[in-house]
Design an enzyme around this catalytic site. Structure first.
Site, PDB file in Angstrom:
ATOM      1  N   LYS A  83     -44.024  48.642  -4.880  1.00 47.12           N
ATOM      2  CA  LYS A  83     -43.252  49.799  -4.428  1.00 47.12           C
ATOM      3  C   LYS A  83     -42.912  49.697  -2.945  1.00 47.12           C
ATOM      4  O   LYS A  83     -41.994  50.359  -2.465  1.00 47.12           O
ATOM      5  CB  LYS A  83     -44.023  51.086  -4.710  1.00 47.12           C
ATOM      6  CG  LYS A  83     -44.080  51.444  -6.187  1.00 47.12           C
ATOM      7  CD  LYS A  83     -43.102  52.529  -6.548  1.00 47.12           C
ATOM      8  CE  LYS A  83     -42.783  52.507  -8.021  1.00 47.12           C
ATOM      9  NZ  LYS A  83     -41.759  53.480  -8.409  1.00 47.12           N
ATOM     10  N   ASP A 131     -46.681  59.770  -6.765  1.00 50.60           N
ATOM     11  CA  ASP A 131     -48.083  59.769  -7.184  1.00 50.60           C
ATOM     12  C   ASP A 131     -48.843  58.718  -6.387  1.00 50.60           C
ATOM     13  O   ASP A 131     -49.960  58.362  -6.717  1.00 50.60           O
ATOM     14  CB  ASP A 131     -48.258  59.627  -8.695  1.00 50.60           C
ATOM     15  CG  ASP A 131     -47.229  58.731  -9.325  1.00 50.60           C
ATOM     16  OD1 ASP A 131     -46.837  57.755  -8.665  1.00 50.60           O
ATOM     17  OD2 ASP A 131     -46.814  59.010 -10.466  1.00 50.60           O
TER      18      ASP A 131
HETATM   19  C1  PLP Z   1     -48.313  50.290  -9.483  1.00 49.90           C
HETATM   20  C2  PLP Z   1     -47.165  50.826 -10.243  1.00 49.90           C
HETATM   21  N1  PLP Z   1     -46.728  50.165 -11.303  1.00 49.90           N
HETATM   22  C3  PLP Z   1     -45.676  50.604 -12.030  1.00 49.90           C
HETATM   23  C4  PLP Z   1     -45.029  51.768 -11.698  1.00 49.90           C
HETATM   24  C5  PLP Z   1     -43.889  52.244 -12.567  1.00 49.90           C
HETATM   25  O1  PLP Z   1     -42.679  52.291 -11.896  1.00 49.90           O
HETATM   26  P1  PLP Z   1     -41.511  53.313 -12.348  1.00 49.90           P
HETATM   27  O2  PLP Z   1     -41.993  54.699 -12.058  1.00 49.90           O
HETATM   28  O3  PLP Z   1     -40.352  52.898 -11.531  1.00 49.90           O
HETATM   29  O4  PLP Z   1     -41.320  53.120 -13.809  1.00 49.90           O
HETATM   30  C6  PLP Z   1     -45.459  52.507 -10.598  1.00 49.90           C
HETATM   31  C7  PLP Z   1     -44.799  53.750 -10.213  1.00 49.90           C
HETATM   32  O5  PLP Z   1     -45.167  54.423  -9.268  1.00 49.90           O
HETATM   33  C8  PLP Z   1     -46.562  52.020  -9.846  1.00 49.90           C
HETATM   34  O6  PLP Z   1     -46.999  52.678  -8.772  1.00 49.90           O
END
Ligand code: PLP
Length: 396
Positions: A83, A131
């Protein structure tokens, strides 16, 4: 065979078709040509380093798969998740757009980085709901470029995650509702206070900025393509929250590889399966409730509208994964399976890998997903120990 305990549910998307062409509307969300700009830009940031793509040969052999490639985002920019790429890039783009209107020319990334527009940038405030990981990226970007930052978190976001954002100078506001409530609160407060919302999820009336967030993620995808050195995976297992990451993965590979693209398998928590439910209904569906899951980054009940533009036809299979598989997979990676490297992986990093291994252990799921001994599986280890206390508790 290697055993990971846990269970899956499966839905095969009837609208997915390997022969479909990548449409112009989908290209508008994400495409390789637009991604190139983001790649050049982000590679110019201080401390940019490519993250590893591990070949988990021992785990692949024990699972009767030809390859498992694990893209390890646990150290990305020191923020410990992929992210880091999206939010901070969208902050830079927004600062450039707002300053362009004010100054009459578009400042370069280097001008933002070297402080030559310090006073003008300091007047601007970016904001978002999170989050954890997206907010950390926005807060870090705000600090790197020198603007203000206000972040909204919901009731279940840990104190450790809150403090990580405050450490980058952000004001962090906790609300009593769930993630989707925090998105709405951030949006209405931003309108009242003249803040720029930099969200990783899109909704009616808010479609442009999340495209920049997704373009930031493509840096990771461009790295993967380089690291694969000509190989094309047969399957990619990717975690779904609002679908931003999964749509970037599906869209980028579709645009790049056309009908040779991998089968896209999206994995969500049982209690927050908004993408699977949407595929079942053939339109976006909201999952209500407290979205309770260990996989904090995936605790989302509303699909990003932009993400659905790609996933409605580009998501081949939608799985849910039970909670019990998560700590076990984190420990398996932390120890390093047989001769495989030891990898730091957080709760939201492992669902893709866990689902691939569990599915391969079942004849039924292998058949449904087309997994065989010749399959080459790519998984995205999206985070490291982003909540160190919880990591310690789960991994020991
Ligand atoms: C560590 C991690 N993996 C996967 C995701 C999933 O991403 P998305 O919300 O774009 O589907 C997030 C989302 O915050 C995340 O923090």
């Amino acid at each position: 065979m290697v055993k990971i305990n846990g269970s899956l549910t499966h839905f095969a998307n009837p609208k997915a078709d390997a022969a479909l062409a990548y449409s112009d509307a989908q290209k508008d969300v994400i495409c390789v040509a637009k991604a190139e700009e983001a790649v050049t830009d982000i590679k110019s940031w201080p401390a940019y380093r490519q993250t590893p793509l591990h070949a988990l040969n021992a785990l692949a052999a024990a699972s009767s798969l030809k390859n498992i490639w694990y893209k390890d985002e646990s150290q990305r920019f020191g923020l410990k998740s992929f992210k880091a790429l999206g939010g901070a890039f969208a902050v830079a783009r927004q600062l450039q757009s707002v300053l362009e209107q004010k100054l009459g020319y578009r400042p370069t990334t280097q001008q933002l980085l070297n402080g030559s527009l310090k006073d003008e940038v300091a007047e601007l405030v970016v904001s978002c709901a999170t989050d954890g990981n997206h907010g950390r990226s926005v807060a870090w970007g705000a600090q790197m470029f020198g603007c203000g930052c206000v972040i909204y978190i919901h009731r279940d976001v840990s104190e450790g995650r809150k403090q990580a954002m405050e450490a980058f100078g952000a004001e962090v506001i906790r609300i009593s509702g769930n993630y989707d409530d925090s998105v709405r609160q951030a949006d209405s407060d931003a309108k009242a206070n003249g803040r720029i919302i930099v969200s990783d999820t899109s909704y009616e009336g808010y479609m442009e900025i999340p495209k920049d967030v997704a373009l930031g993620y493509t840096v990771m995808l461009a790295e993967i393509v380089e690291q694969l050195d000509g190989e094309i995976p047969s399957h990619v297992f990717v975690q779904g929250g609002v679908g931003g990451l999964a749509s970037a993965v599906a869209g980028y590979f579709w645009d790049l590889w056309g009908d040779k693209r991998p089968t896209v398998v999206i994995v969500e928590p049982e209690q927050a399966n908004c993408l699977q439910r949407s595929a079942e209904e053939g339109k976006t569906v909201v999952v209500e409730g407290d979205l309770d899951t260990l996989m904090a980054g995936l605790a989302c009940g509303e699909v990003s509208a932009l993400a659905w533009e790609i996933l409605a036809t580009g998501g081949d299979h939608f799985l849910t994964l039970s909670e019990d598989a998560v700590p076990e997979t984190m420990r398996l990676l932390a120890q390093g399976f047989e001769s495989d490297p030891a990898i730091e992986a957080g709760e939201s990093a492992v669902p893709g890998l866990a689902a691939a291994v569990i599915a391969r252990d079942s004849e039924d799921f292998s058949a449904k997903l087309g997994l065989t001994a010749d399959s080459q599986v790519l998984v995205i280890g999206t985070e490291g120990a982003t909540d160190p206390e919880l990591y310690k508790q789960l991994v020991g």
